[in-house]
Structure formats: structure tokens, C-alpha cells
Enzyme design. Sequence first.
Site, mmCIF file in Angstrom:
data_model
loop_
_atom_site.group_PDB
_atom_site.id
_atom_site.type_symbol
_atom_site.label_atom_id
_atom_site.label_comp_id
_atom_site.label_asym_id
_atom_site.label_seq_id
_atom_site.Cartn_x
_atom_site.Cartn_y
_atom_site.Cartn_z
ATOM 1 N N TYR A 65 35.744 -33.793 87.796
ATOM 2 C CA TYR A 65 35.928 -32.377 88.125
ATOM 3 C C TYR A 65 37.323 -32.099 88.659
ATOM 4 O O TYR A 65 38.037 -32.985 89.100
ATOM 5 C CB TYR A 65 34.851 -31.890 89.107
ATOM 6 C CG TYR A 65 35.059 -32.240 90.564
ATOM 7 C CD1 TYR A 65 35.686 -31.347 91.426
ATOM 8 C CD2 TYR A 65 34.603 -33.442 91.088
ATOM 9 C CE1 TYR A 65 35.862 -31.648 92.766
ATOM 10 C CE2 TYR A 65 34.760 -33.749 92.432
ATOM 11 C CZ TYR A 65 35.391 -32.851 93.269
ATOM 12 O OH TYR A 65 35.557 -33.145 94.599
ATOM 13 N N CYS A 66 37.692 -30.827 88.558
ATOM 14 C CA CYS A 66 38.939 -30.326 89.132
ATOM 15 C C CYS A 66 38.622 -28.947 89.696
ATOM 16 O O CYS A 66 37.488 -28.680 90.076
ATOM 17 C CB CYS A 66 40.064 -30.307 88.090
ATOM 18 S SG CYS A 66 39.762 -29.182 86.709
ATOM 19 N N ARG A 67 39.598 -28.070 89.729
ATOM 20 C CA ARG A 67 39.354 -26.728 90.274
ATOM 21 C C ARG A 67 38.483 -25.899 89.337
ATOM 22 O O ARG A 67 37.478 -25.354 89.734
ATOM 23 C CB ARG A 67 40.690 -26.023 90.531
ATOM 24 C CG ARG A 67 40.554 -24.729 91.324
ATOM 25 C CD ARG A 67 41.898 -24.081 91.579
ATOM 26 N NE ARG A 67 42.429 -23.467 90.384
ATOM 27 C CZ ARG A 67 42.095 -22.250 89.952
ATOM 28 N NH1 ARG A 67 41.252 -21.519 90.627
ATOM 29 N NH2 ARG A 67 42.612 -21.765 88.852
ATOM 30 N N ILE A 93 35.022 -27.155 90.628
ATOM 31 C CA ILE A 93 34.524 -26.908 91.987
ATOM 32 C C ILE A 93 34.402 -25.412 92.276
ATOM 33 O O ILE A 93 33.656 -25.009 93.167
ATOM 34 C CB ILE A 93 35.404 -27.622 93.044
ATOM 35 C CG1 ILE A 93 34.654 -27.732 94.373
ATOM 36 C CG2 ILE A 93 36.765 -26.961 93.168
ATOM 37 C CD1 ILE A 93 35.314 -28.634 95.398
#
Length: 105
Positions: A65-67, A93
Site C-alpha cells: 500500500y501507499c497513499r 491508506i
Amino acid sequence: MFQVPEVSYEEAKRMLEEDSNVILLDVRTPQEHAQLRIPNSKLIPLDELRYAYKDLPKDKKYIVYCRSGERSAFATYFLRHMGYEAYNLAGGILIWPYEKVSGID
């Protein structure tokens, strides 16, 4: 653009609860990770992944995951190309509705 397998946040939560071989991988910057992250996630910034991936066990599954899901899509593609079982957390996220923590871990 390339296609990578994605999991929804519901599916990711289920996988993390039911399978001890699943690792949550955060590919954001250390600053982003310290500001807000999903608990028990391992930080490997995207720009370090091309070197650090060798230290990841190949017998695990990775939810990346990232932003918002863009950087993690690249990371997922790369990991799958290197022979890992990896899935992109759709929406990152930003849309993760479950517990989040902040601070240095």
C-alpha cells in the site's frame, strides 16, 4: 498501463487476520509512514525497493500500500516480476477504514 492484482480493504483485512504468511508492505516515504500507517506494516520506500526486495522472504504473500494506490501498483508489479506473490491495496491508506497509528515505530 500494466495490470496488477488488487485487493479491497475488506479482503486485505480478512487476509491479514486469517493468514500469518501475509505481510503488509508500505512503500511510502519514512515521513508519511511516521505520520499515519496501518499497524504492523513494514516500511520499504518505493525508491529503495529495487535493492531491499532481496531481503523479503519469497514464501510470504505481500499486500502493498501507499497513499492512494499508484506507487503500490508499481511496487506490486515489480515484486510479481521478481517472483513474489503480491497484491495492491486498492485506494491505499486514504480509504483504509480500520485502525491507523502514527509516530515512529
